[in-house]
Write a protein that holds these residues in place. Structure first.
Motif, PDB file in Angstrom:
ATOM      1  N   THR A 164       0.936  -1.416  -0.077  1.00 17.87           N
ATOM      2  CA  THR A 164      -0.077   0.051   0.314  1.00 17.87           C
ATOM      3  C   THR A 164       0.745   1.055  -0.467  1.00 17.87           C
ATOM      4  O   THR A 164       0.153   2.106   0.119  1.00 17.87           O
ATOM      5  CB  THR A 164      -0.880  -0.016   1.314  1.00 17.87           C
ATOM      6  OG1 THR A 164      -0.272  -0.306   2.509  1.00 17.87           O
ATOM      7  CG2 THR A 164      -2.250  -0.717   1.173  1.00 17.87           C
TER       8      THR A 164
ATOM      9  N   THR B  93       4.220   2.732  -2.331  1.00 22.46           N
ATOM     10  CA  THR B  93       4.823   2.413  -3.268  1.00 22.46           C
ATOM     11  C   THR B  93       5.298   3.554  -3.926  1.00 22.46           C
ATOM     12  O   THR B  93       5.359   4.337  -3.092  1.00 22.46           O
ATOM     13  CB  THR B  93       3.871   1.745  -4.792  1.00 22.46           C
ATOM     14  OG1 THR B  93       2.771   2.852  -5.171  1.00 22.46           O
ATOM     15  CG2 THR B  93       3.150   0.531  -4.227  1.00 22.46           C
TER      16      THR B  93
ATOM     17  N   VAL C 111      -5.030   2.811   2.236  1.00 20.04           N
ATOM     18  CA  VAL C 111      -4.830   3.711   1.285  1.00 20.04           C
ATOM     19  C   VAL C 111      -4.022   3.681   0.680  1.00 20.04           C
ATOM     20  O   VAL C 111      -2.767   3.118   1.426  1.00 20.04           O
ATOM     21  CB  VAL C 111      -5.114   4.790   2.387  1.00 20.04           C
ATOM     22  CG1 VAL C 111      -5.319   6.249   1.100  1.00 20.04           C
ATOM     23  CG2 VAL C 111      -6.222   5.341   3.153  1.00 20.04           C
ATOM     24  N   VAL C 112      -3.618   3.330  -0.361  1.00 17.43           N
ATOM     25  CA  VAL C 112      -2.294   3.108  -1.499  1.00 17.43           C
ATOM     26  C   VAL C 112      -2.318   4.828  -1.755  1.00 17.43           C
ATOM     27  O   VAL C 112      -2.494   5.833  -1.725  1.00 17.43           O
ATOM     28  CB  VAL C 112      -2.598   2.316  -2.453  1.00 17.43           C
ATOM     29  CG1 VAL C 112      -1.825   2.499  -3.952  1.00 17.43           C
ATOM     30  CG2 VAL C 112      -4.008   1.547  -2.674  1.00 17.43           C
ATOM     31  N   PHE C 113      -1.143   4.541  -0.710  1.00 18.87           N
ATOM     32  CA  PHE C 113       0.047   5.914  -0.960  1.00 18.87           C
ATOM     33  C   PHE C 113       0.946   5.636  -2.300  1.00 18.87           C
ATOM     34  O   PHE C 113       1.770   4.215  -2.147  1.00 18.87           O
ATOM     35  CB  PHE C 113       0.669   6.419   0.010  1.00 18.87           C
ATOM     36  CG  PHE C 113      -0.104   6.648   1.546  1.00 18.87           C
ATOM     37  CD1 PHE C 113      -0.741   7.852   1.736  1.00 18.87           C
ATOM     38  CD2 PHE C 113      -0.326   5.640   2.268  1.00 18.87           C
ATOM     39  CE1 PHE C 113      -0.726   8.426   3.018  1.00 18.87           C
ATOM     40  CE2 PHE C 113      -1.294   6.547   3.193  1.00 18.87           C
ATOM     41  CZ  PHE C 113      -1.627   7.325   3.305  1.00 18.87           C
ATOM     42  N   THR C 114       0.943   6.649  -2.632  1.00 18.49           N
ATOM     43  CA  THR C 114       2.586   6.636  -4.122  1.00 18.49           C
ATOM     44  C   THR C 114       3.229   8.419  -3.568  1.00 18.49           C
ATOM     45  O   THR C 114       3.103   8.752  -3.601  1.00 18.49           O
ATOM     46  CB  THR C 114       1.603   6.640  -5.450  1.00 18.49           C
ATOM     47  OG1 THR C 114       1.295   5.440  -5.957  1.00 18.49           O
ATOM     48  CG2 THR C 114       2.483   6.512  -6.584  1.00 18.49           C
TER      49      THR C 114
ATOM     50  N   THR D 151      -6.206  11.476  -4.018  1.00 14.36           N
ATOM     51  CA  THR D 151      -6.726  10.862  -6.362  1.00 14.36           C
ATOM     52  C   THR D 151      -7.378  10.099  -6.892  1.00 14.36           C
ATOM     53  O   THR D 151      -7.651   9.558  -7.582  1.00 14.36           O
ATOM     54  CB  THR D 151      -5.185  10.954  -6.964  1.00 14.36           C
ATOM     55  OG1 THR D 151      -4.737   9.302  -6.053  1.00 14.36           O
ATOM     56  CG2 THR D 151      -3.693  11.839  -6.756  1.00 14.36           C
ATOM     57  N   ALA D 152      -8.237   9.636  -5.434  1.00 11.73           N
ATOM     58  CA  ALA D 152      -9.236   8.707  -5.736  1.00 11.73           C
ATOM     59  C   ALA D 152      -9.719   8.279  -4.826  1.00 11.73           C
ATOM     60  O   ALA D 152      -9.178   8.358  -3.253  1.00 11.73           O
ATOM     61  CB  ALA D 152      -8.668   7.402  -6.112  1.00 11.73           C
ATOM     62  N   ARG D 153     -11.347   8.274  -4.600  1.00 12.70           N
ATOM     63  CA  ARG D 153     -12.400   8.086  -3.207  1.00 12.70           C
ATOM     64  C   ARG D 153     -12.892   6.758  -3.681  1.00 12.70           C
ATOM     65  O   ARG D 153     -13.645   6.131  -4.643  1.00 12.70           O
ATOM     66  CB  ARG D 153     -13.159   9.299  -2.868  1.00 12.70           C
ATOM     67  CG  ARG D 153     -12.135  10.052  -2.583  1.00 12.70           C
ATOM     68  CD  ARG D 153     -13.275  11.896  -2.412  1.00 12.70           C
ATOM     69  NE  ARG D 153     -12.464  12.780  -1.822  1.00 12.70           N
ATOM     70  CZ  ARG D 153     -11.737  12.601  -1.099  1.00 12.70           C
ATOM     71  NH1 ARG D 153     -12.506  11.990   0.525  1.00 12.70           N
ATOM     72  NH2 ARG D 153     -11.500  13.818   0.252  1.00 12.70           N
TER      73      ARG D 153
ATOM     74  N   SER E 211      -9.391   6.816  -0.775  1.00  8.92           N
ATOM     75  CA  SER E 211      -8.208   5.395  -1.140  1.00  8.92           C
ATOM     76  C   SER E 211      -7.346   5.294  -2.259  1.00  8.92           C
ATOM     77  O   SER E 211      -6.235   4.447  -1.554  1.00  8.92           O
ATOM     78  CB  SER E 211      -9.444   4.707  -1.772  1.00  8.92           C
ATOM     79  OG  SER E 211      -9.709   5.279  -3.207  1.00  8.92           O
ATOM     80  N   GLU E 212      -7.087   6.326  -2.402  1.00  3.44           N
ATOM     81  CA  GLU E 212      -5.389   7.031  -2.774  1.00  3.44           C
ATOM     82  C   GLU E 212      -4.769   7.954  -3.077  1.00  3.44           C
ATOM     83  O   GLU E 212      -5.684   8.695  -2.754  1.00  3.44           O
ATOM     84  CB  GLU E 212      -5.509   6.259  -4.532  1.00  3.44           C
ATOM     85  CG  GLU E 212      -5.588   4.489  -4.733  1.00  3.44           C
ATOM     86  CD  GLU E 212      -5.813   4.989  -6.568  1.00  3.44           C
ATOM     87  OE1 GLU E 212      -5.213   5.370  -6.908  1.00  3.44           O
ATOM     88  OE2 GLU E 212      -6.154   3.829  -7.403  1.00  3.44           O
TER      89      GLU E 212
ATOM     90  N   ARG F  17      -1.457  10.280  -3.459  1.00  3.77           N
ATOM     91  CA  ARG F  17      -0.417  10.928  -3.670  1.00  3.77           C
ATOM     92  C   ARG F  17       0.968  11.976  -3.222  1.00  3.77           C
ATOM     93  O   ARG F  17      -0.165  13.035  -3.005  1.00  3.77           O
ATOM     94  CB  ARG F  17      -0.792  10.594  -5.673  1.00  3.77           C
ATOM     95  CG  ARG F  17       1.355  10.838  -6.341  1.00  3.77           C
ATOM     96  CD  ARG F  17       0.523  11.053  -7.950  1.00  3.77           C
ATOM     97  NE  ARG F  17       1.771  11.186  -8.534  1.00  3.77           N
ATOM     98  CZ  ARG F  17       2.089   9.632  -9.326  1.00  3.77           C
ATOM     99  NH1 ARG F  17       1.044   8.476  -8.836  1.00  3.77           N
ATOM    100  NH2 ARG F  17       3.333   9.426  -9.624  1.00  3.77           N
TER     101      ARG F  17
END
Length: 443
Positions: A27, A29, A79-82, A103-105, A111-112, A114
């Motif tokens: 999660t 990246t 949550v995906v962290f980039t 950047t996304a929900r 949910s994402e 950045r």
């Protein structure tokens, strides 16, 4: 109760920190740019040496307790962290060293997220390490409700966790500096200790005797001997301590304590002064007991953990009226003492207070506290108590300094203690007989 909710979510992650041998997360990246700049793989594991500013920054970040705490939280969140590392123009330009953006929900919840970190005109690796944490912290706020005041506190550089991160990063950098002298000072002063010293005495008693005593780190314990501590943050980890006596004239106590350089309720550039909750007495001229503690990290002045820093005293050196540990709390840090000065941070009420307790003649706890001349000071990593020696029947009372962190309920699942002795079942050491004069003393 918002702090309590947040605290419950992150506690397990905070307490579960391990030596950082690898990141290994799906999660959090890293883009190709981030991998190249930080010298990490796609999951953030360091690859090769941190021999560039940006790669060193990442290693400073994961080398800090707070960096590991927030990264582990991000790894285990939903949550995906980039993380991306980009030129200045692509990170907002101007004063922006980094950005965090949802950047996304999903169902309205992030949910994402950045994170963009700037790699141009960044001054130092420590500044970049701070930026990495800063943007993760914005992400944490996004997930926990996106309260605007949280972001304002963070951007105003008054977030207590940020102070903790900076202290850890600075400590790592200091550890790299080779010793250039053959004389090692085992009792190093700190800027925070010096700030207190300048307010209370001008002569330096440390030149007279080795009164500042080093203490083993990472030895935080539980109140029950065979339990492991379940809260072990560095700001309750006692690193150095000192107990000694100063002497003052009437002019001295008026200027320092009563008029004063240590004003009850004072908050001055991170320094706070707290006086007795049940009655503040003027500091009389004569001898003043000083008890000082230096922690392994900056002490948060507010946060989501309750704290107790104490000066506990066997005031008359008579065991008949001392506190006796009640089973199963055989590691009770107040045992063998009869007078307690407790500097408390109550995180539910978000306030500091100082209680003074004089045990009854049979060693029981009275129903009310007592008035006192005590002043307690907190600044940076340091706590210091100042008390008139007139409050102790014995000229050389036994003194113990203690720390305690807990969840507000003293729960076995979230508490830890430290003290300036190896074992609280040992009688507290008497303060030294020598009295150090202050600059105002006329003999």
């Amino acid at each position: 109760m918002r702090w309590v909710t947040r605290f419950l979510v992150v506690t397990a992650l905070t307490l579960g920190l391990l030596a950082f041998s690898g990141v290994a997360s799906a999660t959090v990246t890293f883009t190709d740019n981030a991998q190249s700049e930080f010298k990490v793989d796609a999951e953030g594991n360091p690859v090769g040496d941190g021999d560039t500013l940006m790669s060193d920054a990442w290693r400073l970040f994961i080398g800090s307790t707070e960096g590991r705490r927030i990264l582990r939280w991000a790894q285990q969140s939903d949550v995906v962290f980039t993380i991306d590392v980009l030129p200045e123009a692509q990170v907002g330009g101007g004063d922006a060293y980094g950005t965090a953006k949802i950047t996304a929900r999903e169902d309205g919840e992030p949910s994402e997220i950045r994170l963009r970190i700037r790699n141009e005109n960044v001054i130092s690796s420590s500044r970049v390490a701070d930026t990495i944490w800063h943007e993760f912290r914005h992400g944490e706020f996004f997930v926990f409700g996106n309260n605007q005041s949280d972001h304002e506190t963070l951007d105003g550089h008054t977030d207590w966790r940020n102070a903790r991160l900076k202290a850890d990063v600075a400590r790592q950098i200091r550890a790299r500096t080779p010793t250039t002298t053959t004389t090692v000072n085992k009792n190093p002063p700190t800027p925070h200790y010096d700030r207190i010293k300048k307010r209370t005495w001008q002569d330096d008693p440390l030149i007279h005797a080795s009164i500042q005593i080093g203490h083993a780190l990472a030895d935080i314990r539980d109140s029950i001997r065979f339990n492991d501590a379940t809260f072990t943050d560095d700001y309750i980890d006692l690193e150095f301590s000192a107990t000694f006596k100063l002497s003052y004239t009437i002019e001295g106590v008026e200027a320092v304590y009563n008029e004063s350089l240590l004003e009850c309720g004072d908050r001055d550039d991170g320094l706070i002064v707290v006086c007795a909750e049940d009655g503040v007495l003027d500091m009389p001229p004569g001898e003043v007991l000083v008890g000082a503690m230096i922690m392994h990290a900056e002490i948060p002045l507010q946060g989501d953990v309750s704290l107790i820093y104490s000066l506990v005293v066997d005031s008359d050196r008579d065991p008949a009226n001392d506190w006796v540990a009640i089973p199963p709390f055989d590691w009770d840090i107040f045992q063998k003492t009869d007078r307690w000065y407790q500097l408390i941070y109550d995180h539910f009420e978000d306030r500091w207070l100082l209680t003074v307790t004089q045990l009854n003649s049979d060693g029981s706890i009275p129903s009310a506290g007592v008035a006192s001349s005590v002043r307690a000071v907190v600044v940076g990593d340091t706590v210091a108590f100042f008390v008139s020696m007139g409050e102790f029947p014995h000229a050389l009372p036994g003194v113990r300094l203690t720390t305690f962190g807990h969840d507000g309920f003293f729960s076995e699942s979230f508490r830890g203690v430290d003290l300036n002795q190896a074992d609280p079942t040992i009688t507290p050491a008497p303060v030294g007989a020598e009295v150090f004069p202050t600059a105002d003393t006329s003999d």
